[in-house]
Design a protein around this motif. Structure first.
Motif, PDB file in Angstrom:
ATOM      1  N   UNK A 119      23.125  28.457 -21.039  1.00  0.00           N
ATOM      2  CA  UNK A 119      23.180  27.286 -20.167  1.00  0.00           C
ATOM      3  C   UNK A 119      24.113  27.495 -18.984  1.00  0.00           C
ATOM      4  N   UNK A 120      25.143  28.277 -19.153  1.00  0.00           N
ATOM      5  CA  UNK A 120      26.119  28.464 -18.084  1.00  0.00           C
ATOM      6  C   UNK A 120      25.634  29.419 -17.006  1.00  0.00           C
ATOM      7  N   UNK A 121      24.562  30.154 -17.278  1.00  0.00           N
ATOM      8  CA  UNK A 121      24.152  31.226 -16.374  1.00  0.00           C
ATOM      9  C   UNK A 121      23.716  30.724 -15.010  1.00  0.00           C
ATOM     10  N   UNK A 122      23.019  29.585 -14.978  1.00  0.00           N
ATOM     11  CA  UNK A 122      22.597  29.039 -13.694  1.00  0.00           C
ATOM     12  C   UNK A 122      23.781  28.757 -12.795  1.00  0.00           C
ATOM     13  N   UNK A 123      24.849  28.190 -13.363  1.00  0.00           N
ATOM     14  CA  UNK A 123      26.050  27.926 -12.588  1.00  0.00           C
ATOM     15  C   UNK A 123      26.725  29.196 -12.115  1.00  0.00           C
ATOM     16  N   UNK A 124      26.692  30.235 -12.957  1.00  0.00           N
ATOM     17  CA  UNK A 124      27.294  31.518 -12.580  1.00  0.00           C
ATOM     18  C   UNK A 124      26.546  32.133 -11.407  1.00  0.00           C
ATOM     19  N   UNK A 125      25.211  32.090 -11.462  1.00  0.00           N
ATOM     20  CA  UNK A 125      24.406  32.635 -10.369  1.00  0.00           C
ATOM     21  C   UNK A 125      24.646  31.856  -9.087  1.00  0.00           C
ATOM     22  N   UNK A 126      24.746  30.536  -9.194  1.00  0.00           N
ATOM     23  CA  UNK A 126      25.007  29.709  -8.017  1.00  0.00           C
ATOM     24  C   UNK A 126      26.372  30.027  -7.421  1.00  0.00           C
ATOM     25  N   UNK A 127      27.389  30.183  -8.262  1.00  0.00           N
ATOM     26  CA  UNK A 127      28.722  30.537  -7.765  1.00  0.00           C
ATOM     27  C   UNK A 127      28.694  31.882  -7.053  1.00  0.00           C
ATOM     28  N   UNK A 146      23.615  20.963 -13.108  1.00  0.00           N
ATOM     29  CA  UNK A 146      23.544  22.319 -13.655  1.00  0.00           C
ATOM     30  C   UNK A 146      24.931  22.951 -13.709  1.00  0.00           C
ATOM     31  N   UNK A 147      25.684  22.786 -12.631  1.00  0.00           N
ATOM     32  CA  UNK A 147      27.026  23.357 -12.561  1.00  0.00           C
ATOM     33  C   UNK A 147      27.942  22.729 -13.615  1.00  0.00           C
ATOM     34  N   UNK A 148      27.940  21.383 -13.684  1.00  0.00           N
ATOM     35  CA  UNK A 148      28.825  20.691 -14.619  1.00  0.00           C
ATOM     36  C   UNK A 148      28.473  21.014 -16.069  1.00  0.00           C
ATOM     37  N   UNK A 149      27.184  21.005 -16.394  1.00  0.00           N
ATOM     38  CA  UNK A 149      26.773  21.334 -17.761  1.00  0.00           C
ATOM     39  C   UNK A 149      27.060  22.796 -18.083  1.00  0.00           C
ATOM     40  N   UNK A 150      26.943  23.658 -17.067  1.00  0.00           N
ATOM     41  CA  UNK A 150      27.244  25.071 -17.274  1.00  0.00           C
ATOM     42  C   UNK A 150      28.691  25.277 -17.663  1.00  0.00           C
ATOM     43  N   UNK A 151      29.599  24.597 -16.972  1.00  0.00           N
ATOM     44  CA  UNK A 151      31.020  24.704 -17.311  1.00  0.00           C
ATOM     45  C   UNK A 151      31.273  24.129 -18.701  1.00  0.00           C
ATOM     46  N   UNK A 152      30.660  22.965 -18.995  1.00  0.00           N
ATOM     47  CA  UNK A 152      30.866  22.335 -20.299  1.00  0.00           C
ATOM     48  C   UNK A 152      30.366  23.211 -21.438  1.00  0.00           C
ATOM     49  N   UNK A 153      29.254  23.922 -21.211  1.00  0.00           N
ATOM     50  CA  UNK A 153      28.681  24.756 -22.269  1.00  0.00           C
ATOM     51  C   UNK A 153      29.587  25.919 -22.641  1.00  0.00           C
ATOM     52  N   UNK A 154      30.494  26.304 -21.730  1.00  0.00           N
ATOM     53  CA  UNK A 154      31.407  27.408 -22.013  1.00  0.00           C
ATOM     54  C   UNK A 154      32.363  27.081 -23.156  1.00  0.00           C
ATOM     55  N   UNK A 155      32.540  25.802 -23.458  1.00  0.00           N
ATOM     56  CA  UNK A 155      33.477  25.400 -24.506  1.00  0.00           C
ATOM     57  C   UNK A 155      32.844  25.392 -25.890  1.00  0.00           C
TER      58      UNK A 155
END
Length: 399
Positions: free
Chosen positions: A19-27, A134-143
């Motif tokens: 789930x976090x991958x989309x946010x990583x690619x966007x960053x 996507x970004x917010x859920x990506x960060x949250x999924x890291x936990x």
């Protein structure tokens, strides 16, 4: 093709499924845009975005056409959640709905308070109201399991309502001069799409063909073309229980289309949008650029406004007994997620472009504010969630 369960997924497959991958690619795309915009490649980068391909520039193809597909996926998610998901009953809508409203109103007020005396800049009041789901859920999924599952449900529901609010803001406040003929044509196509749904047409291709016509007419009408994506999504059949049993989700046209877009949007469309729009040249920028009321209004709205609007509303709503808090969640969990709501990257950038279409200088100020506000929100949200009690512990009780 069904994947063999005995074959270990490749590293690439595991990355894509995370789930976090989309946010990583966007960053990564945003960081690359900043690097390119401040390198010797900057003239080529900006010239390429302004180059025309057919009737539109590359920038317009990205922001008006590709982003219409993003809004199509947003619309599909909104419809699914309202009809048959986390927002399907009023009891499920109350807390995230009120928090989403608070999380949009307070940032707008903070921006307006800092820019009330500037008639041109005040047009950007809606920029800090949006949350990048996507970004917010990506960060949250890291936990992982450090955060209660109920908080992911809460954030998802809140962000979906937030997206709906952003779509309405775009349609109402960022619409140019209307072409009534094109608008009438778009309305006629929308009626045809609704008729397809009403008469039980389940093949996707008629909807997509009419959707392309709808996009063109909305583009010509003066309403932003991406609204066509949401309008099309709301006409796609979700499926209803058949006599004697419930229709399998896999057979639903809405689920079929959503599954087809679920990887394309976060791994192609959003990174392309981020790369095309996050690039800002810092040449000639001083510290004053970071203290400009426009930049402060955006950053302050995202960091401070979202916390006050989301966390404050959640606490008040639960304390007053209007709704129950998320299961097994402590106030720190809600505070951390409220901070993550200040990550407004994609939608905030998009609204910023609509607010100041003819002012590159104001767009740059918006981009700096969004980057600064989103980074600080992500950092503070992460720190608060790291300090939060683990689910199931004595301290992790409903507030």
């Amino acid at each position: 093709m069904t994947r063999n369960p005995h074959v270990r997924p490749t590293l690439l497959r595991r990355f894509i499924d995370n789930e976090a991958s989309g946010g990583i690619v966007l960053m990564a795309a945003a960081a690359l845009a900043l690097i390119v915009a401040n390198s010797a490649l900057a003239p080529t980068y900006f010239a390429a975005l302004k180059a025309y391909v057919g009737p539109l520039s590359v920038s317009h193809w990205i922001n008006d056409a590709l982003m219409a597909v993003f809004f199509l996926l947003v619309g599909l998610e909104i419809k699914r959640e309202i009809v048959d998901g986390q927002l399907s009953t009023w009891s499920r809508r109350i807390l995230p709905g009120l928090c989403a409203a608070g999380g949009m109103a307070v940032p707008a007020l903070i921006f307006a308070g800092l820019n009330w005396n500037n008639g041109e800049v005040i047009r950007g009041w809606a920029i800090p109201t949006a949350t990048d789901i996507a970004f917010a859920l990506g960060v949250l999924s890291l936990f992982g399991n450090r955060v209660p599952a109920s908080m992911k449900v809460f954030l998802t529901a809140l962000a979906i309502i937030d997206d709906l609010g952003a779509v309405l803001i775009i349609a109402v406040f960022y619409t140019g001069n209307l072409d009534l003929a094109a608008l009438g044509g778009a309305a006629a196509v929308l009626v045809a799409l609704l008729a397809l749904n009403r008469f039980g047409v389940r093949a996707l291709w008629p909807y997509l063909m009419l959707g392309a016509v709808l996009w063109l007419l909305v583009l010509l009408s003066g309403v932003h073309a991406t609204v066509a994506g949401v309008a099309l999504a709301l006409t796609i059949p979700l499926g209803r229980p058949a006599p004697g049993g419930r229709e399998p989700a896999e057979s639903s046209p809405l689920h079929t289309l959503e599954h087809a877009l679920i990887k394309v949007v976060p791994f192609f469309i959003i990174p392309v949008f981020g790369f095309a729009n996050a690039g800002v040249s810092f040449a000639g920028f001083g510290l004053g650029a970071f203290t400009d009321p426009l930049t402060l209004g955006v950053a302050g709205g995202l960091v401070v406004g979202k916390v006050i609007g989301v966390w404050g509303t959640a606490m008040a709503t639960v304390k007053l007994g209007f709704a129950d808090g998320p299961t097994n969640a402590a106030p720190l969990h809600v505070l951390g997620v409220s901070l993550l709501c200040g990550i407004g990257f994609t939608m905030s950038l998009f609204i910023g472009l609509l607010a100041f279409p003819d002012s590159p200088a104001l767009q740059d100020g918006v981009k700096i504010g969004i980057l600064l506000g989103s980074f600080v929100s992500a950092l503070l949200g992460t720190l608060v969630l790291l300090m939060s009690p683990r689910p199931g512990g004595a301290e992790a009780r409903a507030f």
